[in-house]
Design a protein around this motif. Structure first.
Motif, short mmCIF file in Angstrom:
data_model
loop_
_atom_site.label_atom_id
_atom_site.label_comp_id
_atom_site.label_asym_id
_atom_site.label_seq_id
_atom_site.Cartn_x
_atom_site.Cartn_y
_atom_site.Cartn_z
N SER A 131 40.86 -44.99 -98.29
CA SER A 131 39.83 -46.03 -98.18
C SER A 131 40.51 -47.39 -98.03
O SER A 131 41.72 -47.52 -98.21
N ARG B 268 26.76 -44.10 -102.83
CA ARG B 268 28.18 -44.45 -102.82
C ARG B 268 28.62 -45.20 -104.08
O ARG B 268 29.77 -45.58 -104.19
N THR C 159 36.38 -36.73 -98.67
CA THR C 159 37.57 -37.58 -98.63
C THR C 159 38.56 -37.10 -97.56
O THR C 159 38.86 -35.91 -97.48
N LYS D 173 35.01 -46.97 -96.02
CA LYS D 173 35.52 -45.70 -95.52
C LYS D 173 36.30 -45.81 -94.21
O LYS D 173 36.99 -44.88 -93.83
#
Length: 416
Positions: free
Chosen positions: A5, A53, A78, A16
């Motif tokens: 990130s 989020r 991820t 992101k």
């Protein structure tokens, strides 16, 4: 470890992709970004599937929908972040440079302008600013109801809480006339009524589910109780069968013992063993004339009558040895009390309707008859058994006690 990130050094927001970082910078004027190994949260609502989020987003979602269960799918979503800036799309119709290459024009993207009053009302209803802005932008920016309907229809969209971007030179149509305060109140009342009805419908559905669950649990409990009762009945039947089998074996053992004693007596007397195949001869019937001419029959003594009375009592209740033994012991107690203290009237008078007397002696065949052989008489219309003081015969009572002791202690009494 590779970064997953981009973190804003000014506000701490996790992003992101590089594109999100660029959008964030355009909206906030923040420019301090760094690569981070901290993943962007991906909390998915178990009820409706909406992704959140941050903890703030989950709290707002819970406040608005009542959903409280979230699944953390951060690790699944991820992946290493790419630090390459996205290439701007080129239009084939755009002008080209003198070298023949198309000129790339990077157009500035900004948040759309929406009606500030409608945006404030949506935020007052609990919607995030980004979602309210997106709803007003895509619903025409002309009414509160249209924006709320758009949110309801698109609440599961992945980008529902992302601020929309439009080119900076996009012309914004003039919004339609704002609603009057009365219309705003009416729309708000309609929305609250719709939310109330939806909540009531959800509560009714949950109540139906709970009722179904109660019925299912009740059926399972009844079935478990029925199975337990069936098992208990089978266990009792098995115990009774085992008791009968034990009783049969005991009778067979007694019969074998009697046969052995009989054979032993024949051996001692010097008689040959009895042939089981030989049937015992049946005595011919005695003519009436011969009966008259035969010797007089000796009448049975009182002791023999008592013995026969006790034998008939045991034969009548041979399936319940405990009841027979209790009856013999009760009779022995009555006879013993009178023999010890004949002057006490309470020992010589028995109420026939007494429940204890009926359970132990009165209801058994031969119980009252034995007491009558001992001298007891029925008085007061058969309500009592009474032995007058002048008719107390100690010798008769002693004989009765001897017969009772023999019946109690002799295991073969009444078998033959």
């Amino acid at each position: 470890m590779a970064g997953v990130s981009l973190k804003c050094g000014d506000c701490g927001a996790l992003l992101k992709s590089v594109q999100e970082a660029q959008e964030h910078a355009e909206l906030t004027s923040h420019s301090n970004f760094s690569e981070s190994t901290e993943a962007v949260l991906n909390l998915v609502c178990s009820a409706c599937g909406k992704p959140c989020r941050s903890k703030t987003e989950t709290d707002l979602h819970t406040k608005r929908t009542g959903h409280t269960e979230f699944v953390d799918k951060t690790e699944e979503a991820t992946k290493p972040i790419s630090l390459e800036a996205p290439k701007a799309a080129m239009d084939v119709d755009e002008p080209t440079s003198s070298s023949g290459q198309p000129e790339v024009c990077c157009e500035e993207m900004v948040a759309p302008e929406v009606d500030a009053k409608l945006l404030e009302e949506l935020e007052g209803m609990g919607f995030p600013k980004a979602r309210a802005t997106r709803a007003l932008h895509f619903s025409g920016n002309n009414s509160l109801e249209a924006a709320v309907n758009w949110v309801v229809e698109h609440e599961k969209d992945l980008d529902v809480d992302e601020l929309p971007l439009v080119p900076a030179n996009t012309k914004i149509e003039a919004p339609k006339a704002a609603l009057t305060p009365e219309e705003v109140k009416q729309k708000a009342a309609e929305l609250r009524e719709r939310a109330r009805k939806k909540k009531e419908e959800e509560e009714r559905r949950m109540e139906r589910e709970r009722e179904k669950e109660r019925i299912r649990v009740g059926k399972e409990l009844l079935e478990a109780k029925r199975i337990e009762e069936d098992n208990e009945r089978k266990r009792i039947m098995a115990l009774r069968k085992a008791e009968k089998e034990e009783e049969r074996r005991a009778r067979e053992k007694i019969r074998q013992k009697l046969e052995e004693d009989k054979a032993e007596r024949r051996r001692k007397l010097g008689l040959p063993p009895e042939d089981p195949a030989t049937a015992k001869p049946v005595a011919p019937p005695v003519p009436v004339e011969e009966k008259k001419s035969s010797l007089p029959i000796r009448p049975a003594t009182k002791a023999e009558q008592m013995r026969e009375c006790l034998r008939s009592l045991k034969q009548a209740h041979k399936d319940d040895d405990a009841k027979v033994k209790r009856a013999f012991q009760t009779l022995l107690t009555y006879i013993g009390n009178v023999a010890k203290t004949p002057s006490e009237e309470k020992f010589r008078k028995i109420r026939l309707s007494n429940q204890t007397f009926q359970d132990r002696v009165g209801s058994l065949q031969g119980g009252v008859q034995f007491l009558e052989l001992c001298g007891f008489e029925k008085i007061e219309a058969g309500e009592f058994l009474f032995l007058p003081r002048g008719k107390v015969d100690v010798s008769v009572l002693n004989s009765a006690g001897s017969e009772l002791n023999s019946a109690i202690n002799n295991p073969f009494f009444g078998v033959l």
